[in-house]
Design a protein around this motif. Structure first.
Motif, short mmCIF file in Angstrom:
data_model
loop_
_atom_site.label_atom_id
_atom_site.label_comp_id
_atom_site.label_asym_id
_atom_site.label_seq_id
_atom_site.Cartn_x
_atom_site.Cartn_y
_atom_site.Cartn_z
N TRP A 1 0.83 -1.20 0.00
CA TRP A 1 0.00 0.00 0.00
C TRP A 1 0.87 1.25 0.00
N TRP B 1 0.34 5.92 -0.25
CA TRP B 1 -0.54 7.08 -0.38
C TRP B 1 -0.26 7.78 -1.71
N ASP C 1 -3.65 16.25 -0.64
CA ASP C 1 -4.80 16.84 0.04
C ASP C 1 -4.67 18.37 0.01
N ALA D 1 -7.12 13.20 -5.52
CA ALA D 1 -7.39 13.34 -4.09
C ALA D 1 -6.66 12.22 -3.33
N LYS D 2 -5.99 12.58 -2.27
CA LYS D 2 -5.12 11.64 -1.56
C LYS D 2 -5.90 10.42 -1.09
N TRP D 3 -5.37 9.25 -1.45
CA TRP D 3 -6.01 8.01 -1.04
C TRP D 3 -4.96 6.91 -0.96
N ARG D 4 -5.33 5.84 -0.27
CA ARG D 4 -4.40 4.73 -0.07
C ARG D 4 -4.71 3.66 -1.10
N ILE D 5 -3.67 3.21 -1.82
CA ILE D 5 -3.85 2.31 -2.94
C ILE D 5 -2.81 1.19 -2.86
#
Length: 283
Positions: A33, A35, A39, A70-74
């Motif tokens: 994972w 980020w 943001d 947009a900041k997200w966890r992938i």
């Protein structure tokens, strides 16, 4: 079968010889994972450092960074990516082997781009007699279009038997940024001593590995040259990442920053790095 599908086909993995200097040095980015994106806090920081350097708020008024993901966890599977941007020396092996046109641009084509830099600015980067300028062998190759970069990946596949392509935006960002979502590869505070940007000069490309490596051991992910990715922004245009030697600030040098350029463009600020799909047998 379409080109994109062909580029993703698995193939038997053959090792890239460590002593073959015509092939890119590779770095393994492990599965996991991370980020991606930015943001409001990060984008505001980018706008503020640009305003501090340039003395005006053009970036904020034109909303340069508002289109960032947009900041997200992938989660991404493992992959191998070139440790540096592809160099002139590495690209020269491709030119010699295939007869592909060497990096360069005519005055007519350059003027048609409508860029800030005049045609004379391209001369140090344009190859002569099919070879890079002396002393630039270990600089990132530029004046290559997205199509040129794709042709190079196909050549690597033919040469090694592996599956090569350009990294997509998410892969590129993880490789350069690391898993923790920091603004820059080294942390959250811009440091002009850690990259090739116009804040300190030399206002030109530099030999790769001139600055400290990032979290996974990649070099030159911030500044130096923008890099083509596989990600399409709109038909005929691809996302470029990383900022360049001509940028100050350097909000645009953050791994989350993104904008697109036409696939046919050959620019003195744009190069690329390549991705090799990690063999399934590796654990």
């Amino acid at each position: 079968m379409g080109l994109a599908a062909a580029m993703f086909l698995s193939s038997q993995s053959l090792p890239v010889r460590a002593d073959d200097l015509s092939l890119p040095e590779m770095t393994l980015v492990p599965a996991g994972w991370y980020w991606q994106g930015s943001d409001e806090i990060e984008r505001d920081y980018a706008y503020r450092i640009d305003e501090q350097i340039y003395g005006e708020d053009m970036a904020r008024r034109n909303r340069w960074y508002d289109s960032e993901i947009a900041k997200w966890r992938i989660y991404l599977p493992k992959f191998e990516i070139s440790t540096t941007p592809v160099t002139n020396a590495q690209y020269a092996a491709f030119i010699k082997d295939t007869g592909h046109p060497a990096p360069g641009v005519t005055r007519e084509i350059w003027d048609s781009y409508g860029l800030v830099h005049g045609f004379e600015a391209t001369r140090p980067f344009a190859w002569k007699d099919g070879r890079p300028r002396a002393g630039r062998e270990n600089h990132p190759v530029v004046l290559v279009s997205w199509q040129d970069a794709m042709a190079y990946t196909r050549w690597l596949g033919e040469k090694t038997g592996d599956t090569w392509r350009l990294p997509n935006e998410a892969e590129w960002e993880k490789a350069v940024r690391g898993p923790d979502g920091t603004f820059y590869p080294w942390g959250n505070i811009y440091d002009p001593t850690r990259l090739n940007s116009a804040d300190r000069g030399p206002f030109d490309t530099m030999p790769v590995k001139s600055f400290p490596a990032g979290p996974y051991g990649l070099y030159d992910g911030a500044g130096q040259v923008f890099e083509w990715t596989l990600t399409q922004q709109q038909p005929g245009a691809r996302i470029v990442k990383g900022g360049s030697w001509d940028d100050r600030g350097c909000g645009v040098c953050r791994p989350a920053a993104r904008h697109s350029r036409p696939e046919h463009l050959r620019h003195i600020l744009i190069g690329f790095r390549v991705l090799r799909v990690a063999p399934h047998k590796d654990k």
